[in-house]
Design an enzyme around this catalytic site. Structure first.
Site, PDB file in Angstrom:
ATOM      1  N   SER A   7       0.896  -1.062   0.128  1.00 40.89           N
ATOM      2  CA  SER A   7      -0.062  -0.006   0.037  1.00 40.89           C
ATOM      3  C   SER A   7       0.985   1.206   0.003  1.00 40.89           C
ATOM      4  O   SER A   7       1.548   1.353  -0.913  1.00 40.89           O
ATOM      5  CB  SER A   7      -1.004  -0.097   1.231  1.00 40.89           C
ATOM      6  OG  SER A   7      -1.903   0.861   1.314  1.00 40.89           O
ATOM      7  N   HIS A  28      -2.746  -0.860  -3.335  1.00 40.90           N
ATOM      8  CA  HIS A  28      -3.795  -0.064  -3.166  1.00 40.90           C
ATOM      9  C   HIS A  28      -3.717   1.095  -3.778  1.00 40.90           C
ATOM     10  O   HIS A  28      -2.541   1.839  -3.722  1.00 40.90           O
ATOM     11  CB  HIS A  28      -3.943   0.346  -1.814  1.00 40.90           C
ATOM     12  CG  HIS A  28      -4.050  -0.906  -0.792  1.00 40.90           C
ATOM     13  ND1 HIS A  28      -4.020  -0.616   0.779  1.00 40.90           N
ATOM     14  CD2 HIS A  28      -4.616  -2.133  -0.760  1.00 40.90           C
ATOM     15  CE1 HIS A  28      -4.262  -1.837   1.296  1.00 40.90           C
ATOM     16  NE2 HIS A  28      -4.625  -2.726   0.457  1.00 40.90           N
ATOM     17  N   ASP A  50      -4.141  -5.032   6.061  1.00 44.03           N
ATOM     18  CA  ASP A  50      -4.448  -5.958   4.778  1.00 44.03           C
ATOM     19  C   ASP A  50      -3.268  -6.846   4.600  1.00 44.03           C
ATOM     20  O   ASP A  50      -2.113  -6.346   4.512  1.00 44.03           O
ATOM     21  CB  ASP A  50      -4.846  -4.915   3.579  1.00 44.03           C
ATOM     22  CG  ASP A  50      -5.263  -5.619   2.432  1.00 44.03           C
ATOM     23  OD1 ASP A  50      -6.026  -6.863   2.801  1.00 44.03           O
ATOM     24  OD2 ASP A  50      -5.276  -5.040   1.412  1.00 44.03           O
TER      25      ASP A  50
END
Length: 398
Positions: A217, A244, A340
């Site tokens: 991310s 992301h 995540d």
């Protein structure tokens, strides 16, 4: 003590609203505003802010040029604001390559209407970037040297999910999880700060891998570029990348990586049959599933449930890979906010896959890697400078 923030934008409305949002948080304080890149460079030198928010298109000096000058003379964590267009995506990637650490879409309607999630997201990103000391990596790309930073674990990027992750993963169109596979184990009591593994201490396992997964991310675009540009054209396995990123950005990011890397890099499409030496980037705004198709794998792109915090979601892709390829997977979690990837990595580990994490010192944000390292899911925490070499060493036995 509040994190000192410099707000840079040529729009008086945006300067005012961003300043108001920042100052709403008691942990943040706007120390000055600048109307162009030249002023930003001067104020960065004079005021030494801990974080800078930066527009891209400005008169006198644009944001990308300002980032380069600031990073050369007064390195500071910089959060870019970017338009959700193809040109905006390219400019944002240029800014990240110049040294900016993160970006947010520049949506005037979100700022103007006091959307709670937009306000919280901006505050969280600034605080995450403000909690760090300098870390200088070796050259991250063939064309530039990028700064990375260290931080403590950061808050998630969006609000708390409405349902437990296990049920949200199970609600995707392909069954990927059981409740038992997500249960907390004794590994969750491992050290919160695992030591960094040196290259010499990482011994190739001799496993016969069929797939490499990389999830990331915040800080991911630079980290992925550094890792993938070191891979040879004949890398022996398919690679799936989950970053992301908004839908408008992933095509430009895949195209950029493809021009820089010896391997092929493309945005994943529904029905793609995975090939060795090709990296497939999960499309923004969608979920990417992996299915078994004979001896190879096939990719499935779906819209997915709206209850997932991230699109694409690392957990979703990792979990589907655990069902499709079992233990024949090497999965790596790089820099990023939140957690995540933790539950998907837990599923992969439960079927015998190998899990690695980026070490704290080389992360832009030590959130996602810490989530798998501190729980004992990953077997090694590896510096970004050594990650490509470690992956190649492990993959060569496959």
């Amino acid at each position: 003590m509040a994190i000192k923030v410099l707000v840079v934008d040529d729009s008086s409305f945006f300067r005012r609203r961003v300043s108001e949002i920042v100052n709403q948080d008691p942990d943040l304080e706007v120390v000055a505003v600048a109307v162009n890149g030249k002023e930003a460079v001067e104020m960065a030198a004079k005021l030494k802010p801990q974080v800078i928010t930066m527009d891209i298109e400005m008169p006198v000096m644009d944001g990308i040029t300002a980032v380069r000058e600031i990073m050369a003379n007064n390195p500071t964590p910089i959060l870019m604001f970017s338009s959700l267009t193809h040109d905006g995506a390219k400019a944002t990637l240029d800014a990240l390559e110049a040294g900016a650490l993160d970006f947010l879409p520049k949506r005037f309607e979100d700022i103007a209407t006091n959307k709670d999630d937009a306000i919280l997201l901006l505050q969280q990103r600034i605080k995450a970037l403000g909690r760090r000391r300098m870390y200088r990596s070796s050259s991250l790309t063939p064309t530039s040297t990028i700064e990375s930073r260290r931080s403590t674990i950061a808050a998630p990027e969006t609000n708390t999910p409405r349902r437990p992750l296990s049920s949200r993963l199970a609600s995707t169109t392909t069954p990927v999880a059981t409740r038992s596979s997500l249960s907390t184990t004794s590994a969750d009591r491992h050290s919160a700060n695992p030591t960094t593994s040196s290259i010499s201490s990482i011994r190739a396992s001799g496993k016969q891998y069929k797939l490499l997964l990389i999830g990331t991310s915040t800080g991911g675009p630079v980290a992925l570029q550094k890792v993938l540009t070191a891979f040879p054209a004949n890398y022996p396995h398919p690679i799936v990348l989950i970053q992301h990123m908004p839908a408008a950005f992933t095509p430009a990011f895949a195209a950029r990586l493809n021009t820089l890397c010896k391997i092929e890099v493309k945005e994943a499409e529904n029905g793609d049959v995975m090939r060795p030496g090709c990296a497939y980037l999960a499309p923004g705004g969608m979920q990417l599933m992996i299915e078994r198709s004979g001896i190879s794998g096939r990719l499935k792109v779906i819209s997915g449930t709206q209850e997932m915090n991230y699109k694409p979601c690392v957990d979703i892709t990792f979990a589907s890979a655990s069902k499709a390829f079992g233990g024949d997977v090497l999965a790596v979690v790089l820099t990023g906010m939140g957690a995540d990837g933790r539950e998907g990595a837990r599923m992969l580990k439960s079927v015998g896959a190998t899990i690695w994490a980026q070490d704290e010192a080389s992360c832009v944000v030590y959130g996602m890697p810490q989530a798998v390292a501190s729980t004992g899911i990953s077997t090694h925490s590896i510096s970004l400078d050594n990650m490509a070499e470690a992956i190649l060493k492990e993959s060569s036995r496959g």
